[in-house]
Scaffold this active site. Structure first.
Site, PDB file in Angstrom:
ATOM      1  N   LYS A   1      -3.273   4.857   6.880  1.00  0.00           N
ATOM      2  CA  LYS A   1      -3.280   5.389   8.361  1.00  0.00           C
ATOM      3  C   LYS A   1      -2.906   6.981   8.255  1.00  0.00           C
ATOM      4  O   LYS A   1      -2.083   7.339   7.677  1.00  0.00           O
ATOM      5  CB  LYS A   1      -1.943   4.953   9.205  1.00  0.00           C
ATOM      6  CG  LYS A   1      -2.155   3.283   9.575  1.00  0.00           C
ATOM      7  CD  LYS A   1      -1.069   2.692  10.214  1.00  0.00           C
ATOM      8  CE  LYS A   1      -1.004   1.296  10.457  1.00  0.00           C
ATOM      9  NZ  LYS A   1      -0.674   0.570   8.944  1.00  0.00           N
TER      10      LYS A   1
ATOM     11  N   ARG B   1       0.898  -1.139   0.029  1.00  0.00           N
ATOM     12  CA  ARG B   1       0.045   0.063   0.090  1.00  0.00           C
ATOM     13  C   ARG B   1       0.938   1.242   0.083  1.00  0.00           C
ATOM     14  O   ARG B   1       0.454   2.143  -0.408  1.00  0.00           O
ATOM     15  CB  ARG B   1      -0.913   0.151   1.311  1.00  0.00           C
ATOM     16  CG  ARG B   1      -1.538   1.344   1.702  1.00  0.00           C
ATOM     17  CD  ARG B   1      -2.931   0.937   2.346  1.00  0.00           C
ATOM     18  NE  ARG B   1      -3.672   0.066   1.621  1.00  0.00           N
ATOM     19  CZ  ARG B   1      -4.751  -0.498   2.080  1.00  0.00           C
ATOM     20  NH1 ARG B   1      -4.818  -0.599   3.646  1.00  0.00           N
ATOM     21  NH2 ARG B   1      -5.645  -1.048   1.485  1.00  0.00           N
ATOM     22  N   TYR B   2       2.045   1.208   0.788  1.00  0.00           N
ATOM     23  CA  TYR B   2       2.683   2.328   0.877  1.00  0.00           C
ATOM     24  C   TYR B   2       3.907   2.125  -0.013  1.00  0.00           C
ATOM     25  O   TYR B   2       4.328   1.087  -0.408  1.00  0.00           O
ATOM     26  CB  TYR B   2       3.166   2.626   2.303  1.00  0.00           C
ATOM     27  CG  TYR B   2       2.333   2.795   3.311  1.00  0.00           C
ATOM     28  CD1 TYR B   2       1.459   4.249   3.517  1.00  0.00           C
ATOM     29  CD2 TYR B   2       1.813   1.690   4.057  1.00  0.00           C
ATOM     30  CE1 TYR B   2       0.529   4.077   4.325  1.00  0.00           C
ATOM     31  CE2 TYR B   2       0.590   1.873   5.152  1.00  0.00           C
ATOM     32  CZ  TYR B   2       0.093   3.132   5.266  1.00  0.00           C
ATOM     33  OH  TYR B   2      -0.954   3.427   6.331  1.00  0.00           O
TER      34      TYR B   2
ATOM     35  N   CYS C   1     -11.237  -7.964  15.658  1.00  0.00           N
ATOM     36  CA  CYS C   1     -10.345  -8.343  14.518  1.00  0.00           C
ATOM     37  C   CYS C   1     -10.684  -7.601  13.267  1.00  0.00           C
ATOM     38  O   CYS C   1     -11.872  -8.021  12.708  1.00  0.00           O
ATOM     39  CB  CYS C   1      -9.857  -9.766  14.647  1.00  0.00           C
ATOM     40  SG  CYS C   1      -8.622  -9.945  13.239  1.00  0.00           S
TER      41      CYS C   1
ATOM     42  N   ARG D   1       7.310  -0.083   1.843  1.00  0.00           N
ATOM     43  CA  ARG D   1       7.151  -0.938   2.676  1.00  0.00           C
ATOM     44  C   ARG D   1       5.838  -1.876   2.511  1.00  0.00           C
ATOM     45  O   ARG D   1       4.970  -1.492   1.854  1.00  0.00           O
ATOM     46  CB  ARG D   1       6.986  -0.495   4.197  1.00  0.00           C
ATOM     47  CG  ARG D   1       5.960   0.429   4.448  1.00  0.00           C
ATOM     48  CD  ARG D   1       6.274   1.247   5.619  1.00  0.00           C
ATOM     49  NE  ARG D   1       5.418   2.296   6.307  1.00  0.00           N
ATOM     50  CZ  ARG D   1       5.104   3.551   5.538  1.00  0.00           C
ATOM     51  NH1 ARG D   1       5.484   3.848   4.355  1.00  0.00           N
ATOM     52  NH2 ARG D   1       4.079   4.076   5.837  1.00  0.00           N
TER      53      ARG D   1
ATOM     54  N   ASP E   1     -11.145  -0.229  13.857  1.00  0.00           N
ATOM     55  CA  ASP E   1     -11.741  -0.194  12.018  1.00  0.00           C
ATOM     56  C   ASP E   1     -13.155  -0.534  11.948  1.00  0.00           C
ATOM     57  O   ASP E   1     -13.549  -1.098  12.820  1.00  0.00           O
ATOM     58  CB  ASP E   1     -10.937  -1.439  11.400  1.00  0.00           C
ATOM     59  CG  ASP E   1      -9.240  -0.936  11.431  1.00  0.00           C
ATOM     60  OD1 ASP E   1      -9.198   0.121  11.155  1.00  0.00           O
ATOM     61  OD2 ASP E   1      -8.651  -1.746  11.358  1.00  0.00           O
TER      62      ASP E   1
ATOM     63  N   ASP F   1      -7.222   4.109  10.645  1.00  0.00           N
ATOM     64  CA  ASP F   1      -6.898   3.696   9.352  1.00  0.00           C
ATOM     65  C   ASP F   1      -7.793   3.543   8.395  1.00  0.00           C
ATOM     66  O   ASP F   1      -9.161   3.373   8.778  1.00  0.00           O
ATOM     67  CB  ASP F   1      -6.350   2.010   9.832  1.00  0.00           C
ATOM     68  CG  ASP F   1      -5.293   1.586   8.606  1.00  0.00           C
ATOM     69  OD1 ASP F   1      -5.245   2.236   7.435  1.00  0.00           O
ATOM     70  OD2 ASP F   1      -4.558   0.517   8.961  1.00  0.00           O
TER      71      ASP F   1
ATOM     72  N   CYS G   1      -4.070 -17.395  15.113  1.00  0.00           N
ATOM     73  CA  CYS G   1      -3.636 -16.480  16.304  1.00  0.00           C
ATOM     74  C   CYS G   1      -3.686 -17.715  17.486  1.00  0.00           C
ATOM     75  O   CYS G   1      -4.714 -18.368  17.583  1.00  0.00           O
ATOM     76  CB  CYS G   1      -4.350 -15.323  16.529  1.00  0.00           C
ATOM     77  SG  CYS G   1      -4.389 -14.275  14.987  1.00  0.00           S
TER      78      CYS G   1
ATOM     79  N   CYS H   1      -9.123 -12.157  18.829  1.00  0.00           N
ATOM     80  CA  CYS H   1      -9.701 -11.002  19.189  1.00  0.00           C
ATOM     81  C   CYS H   1     -11.069 -10.752  18.540  1.00  0.00           C
ATOM     82  O   CYS H   1     -11.229 -10.877  17.426  1.00  0.00           O
ATOM     83  CB  CYS H   1      -8.847  -9.846  18.737  1.00  0.00           C
ATOM     84  SG  CYS H   1      -7.158  -9.955  19.434  1.00  0.00           S
TER      85      CYS H   1
ATOM     86  N   ARG I   1      -9.319  -8.433  10.698  1.00  0.00           N
ATOM     87  CA  ARG I   1      -9.312  -9.382   9.422  1.00  0.00           C
ATOM     88  C   ARG I   1     -10.353 -10.720  10.105  1.00  0.00           C
ATOM     89  O   ARG I   1      -9.942 -11.871   9.870  1.00  0.00           O
ATOM     90  CB  ARG I   1      -7.893  -9.922   9.273  1.00  0.00           C
ATOM     91  CG  ARG I   1      -6.949  -8.761   8.833  1.00  0.00           C
ATOM     92  CD  ARG I   1      -5.651  -9.411   8.081  1.00  0.00           C
ATOM     93  NE  ARG I   1      -4.873  -8.171   7.812  1.00  0.00           N
ATOM     94  CZ  ARG I   1      -3.895  -7.595   8.214  1.00  0.00           C
ATOM     95  NH1 ARG I   1      -3.175  -8.386   9.106  1.00  0.00           N
ATOM     96  NH2 ARG I   1      -2.991  -6.488   7.985  1.00  0.00           N
TER      97      ARG I   1
HETATM   98  C1  LIG Z   1       0.167  -0.305   8.893  1.00  0.00           C
HETATM   99  C2  LIG Z   1       0.810  -1.036   7.659  1.00  0.00           C
HETATM  100  C3  LIG Z   1       1.942  -0.734   7.477  1.00  0.00           C
HETATM  101  C4  LIG Z   1       3.101  -0.097   8.146  1.00  0.00           C
HETATM  102  O1  LIG Z   1       2.808   1.208   8.661  1.00  0.00           O
HETATM  103  P1  LIG Z   1       3.924   2.025   9.463  1.00  0.00           P
HETATM  104  O2  LIG Z   1       3.343   3.364   9.581  1.00  0.00           O
HETATM  105  O3  LIG Z   1       4.898   2.073   8.521  1.00  0.00           O
HETATM  106  O4  LIG Z   1       4.091   1.344  10.741  1.00  0.00           O
HETATM  107  C5  LIG Z   1       2.320  -1.207   6.183  1.00  0.00           C
HETATM  108  N1  LIG Z   1       1.460  -1.721   5.461  1.00  0.00           N
HETATM  109  C6  LIG Z   1       0.133  -1.843   5.655  1.00  0.00           C
HETATM  110  C7  LIG Z   1      -0.661  -2.237   4.590  1.00  0.00           C
HETATM  111  C8  LIG Z   1      -0.208  -1.576   6.765  1.00  0.00           C
HETATM  112  O5  LIG Z   1      -1.562  -1.451   7.102  1.00  0.00           O
HETATM  113  S1  SF4 Z   2      -6.195  -8.647  16.067  1.00  0.00           S
HETATM  114 FE1  SF4 Z   2      -6.678 -10.461  14.804  1.00  0.00          FE
HETATM  115  S2  SF4 Z   2      -4.813 -10.723  13.771  1.00  0.00           S
HETATM  116 FE2  SF4 Z   2      -4.440  -9.490  15.674  1.00  0.00          FE
HETATM  117  S3  SF4 Z   2      -4.072 -11.090  17.136  1.00  0.00           S
HETATM  118 FE3  SF4 Z   2      -6.391 -10.272  17.325  1.00  0.00          FE
HETATM  119  S4  SF4 Z   2      -7.297 -12.034  16.005  1.00  0.00           S
HETATM  120 FE4  SF4 Z   2      -5.145 -12.019  15.521  1.00  0.00          FE
END
Ligand SMILES: *Cc1c(COP(=O)(O)O)cnc(C)c1O
Ligand code: SF4
Length: 366
Positions: free
Chosen positions: A314, A89-90, A109, A93, A270, A307, A102, A106, A111
């Protein structure tokens, strides 16, 4: 017990909750069918009474099925996947998903669409394809191992992934995002730390949400990791009736520093389907920051971020400390709400600070 495999005996059935806490959890069966339940013995032991802040994070709730609103993939991660499981996305990174398991699931979550789903297992082949993507993209200088939880993999598998990543010359730093030191602290072994420390610079962000999650066991796990030279940060989700008060949050960030974990991000919840009952208003987070900034060490202050839904990434937000930004002076409000002036040198402002109407993100544009 083999050194690199901790036997998991998780609690996975609502009936076990009924027996343990003398409550009727039968209504939760349908919830656990849709969104799997798994709780480690350690995490369950932190519950003091039904519906307390630990309970709310890990015990299914009927609100997960009834709460309208949100989306399955609120951050539009699937749209930014150049290869399966990787989110790019960025500019510099990427985020790899290396496991969809996990130790404890949670309930809030982001996801929820995939974690714990046995049909969505991340294969070793899928992990290798992600590593090859990074090899082919010299602009990627930072990778985050995420999931699910990467520390659900064996030490041997982690070693394979990390050595594959370290064979890429342009990759500068590796980060691991995990909740294991909080939910399954015994997974943090000498052998795990020996494995990880061979791949520096390696950073770790640990998901902690409540001061009660910080105890002798999680302190030991974080101590071992820190002694292996791994800088530790925390990621915290702001959750209704869990940690949405300045008092709880201040205690959390201070306790984190005591176990050598630097608060990194505080996330606005989220907008995920099934997690609507955890949402707070953004003002709640701003009020919390207002009561932390200046009142305690700057080291303890996380970045509060939203986010953005639809995949904008973010966005950090801060309470307003600027009373007036003038040509000759700036008027600031300190943590005690007292006003102070700072005189500006003459000259043009290098970056004009003004409210602009930016381009509308993809999400709103369509
Ligand atoms: C949060 C995130 C990152 C890392 O973000 P930082 O601000 O560098 O910690 C990288 N890729 C994705 C898709 C993310 O959601
Ligand atoms: S937030 Fe989602 S991915 Fe993160 S530890 Fe909890 S269940 Fe696992």
């Amino acid at each position: 017990m083999a050194e690199d495999s901790i036997r998991l005996v998780p609690i996975t059935k609502p009936a076990q909750i009924s027996r343990r806490f003398h409550v009727d959890a039968s209504r939760l069966e349908a919830v656990a069918q849709k969104y799997p339940m798994r709780i480690t013995e350690h995490y369950l032991s932190l519950i003091e009474e039904p519906d307390d802040p630990i309970w709310r994070q890990c015990i299914p709730s009927v609100d997960e099925l009834s709460g309208a609103g949100g989306t399955e993939d609120p951050l539009a991660e699937e749209r930014d996947c150049p290869v399966p499981w990787m989110v790019h996305r960025y500019p510099d990174r990427v985020l790899m998903r290396v496991s969809n398991q996990c130790a404890t699931y949670c309930r809030f979550c982001t996801r929820k669409r995939e974690v714990g789903d046995v049909r969505k297992f991340v294969s070793q082949n899928a992990i290798m394809r992600q590593i090859e993507y990074i090899r082919a993209h010299p602009e990627v200088r930072d990778v985050i191992l995420s999931g699910g939880d990467p520390l659900m993999l064996s030490d041997r598998m982690l070693d394979t992934i990390l050595s594959g990543l370290r064979s890429i010359p342009h990759l500068e730093i590796i980060r691991i995002g995990t909740r294991i030191p909080c939910t399954l602290p015994e997974r943090v072994t000498e052998n795990l730390c020996r494995t990880l420390k061979r791949y520096h610079p390696l950073y770790m962000n640990i998901h902690f949400n409540h001061p009660r999650e910080i105890n002798d066991a999680s302190a030991r796990a974080c101590g071992l990791l820190a002694d292996a030279g791994i800088p530790l940060g925390s990621q915290t989700v702001l959750l209704k009736n869990v940690n949405d008060s300045p008092k709880v949050m201040r205690e959390l960030v201070q306790k984190l520093l005591r176990i050598r974990v630097k608060p990194y991000y505080l996330f606005q919840m989220d907008d995920v389907t099934g997690g609507q009952h955890f949402k707070t208003r953004v003002e709640t987070g701003l009020a919390i920051l207002k009561e932390i900034i200046g009142h305690t060490s700057g080291l303890a202050v996380p970045h509060f971020v939203v986010d953005t839904p639809g995949g904008g990434g973010k966005v950090p937000i801060l309470p307003n400390f600027i009373e007036e930004l003038g040509r000759d002076k700036i008027v600031l409000r300190n943590y005690q709400d007292l006003k102070f002036e700072y005189s500006q040198p003459s000259g043009k402002a290098p970056i004009p600070i003004q409210v602009t109407t930016g381009k509308i993100g993809r999400h709103l544009a369509n």
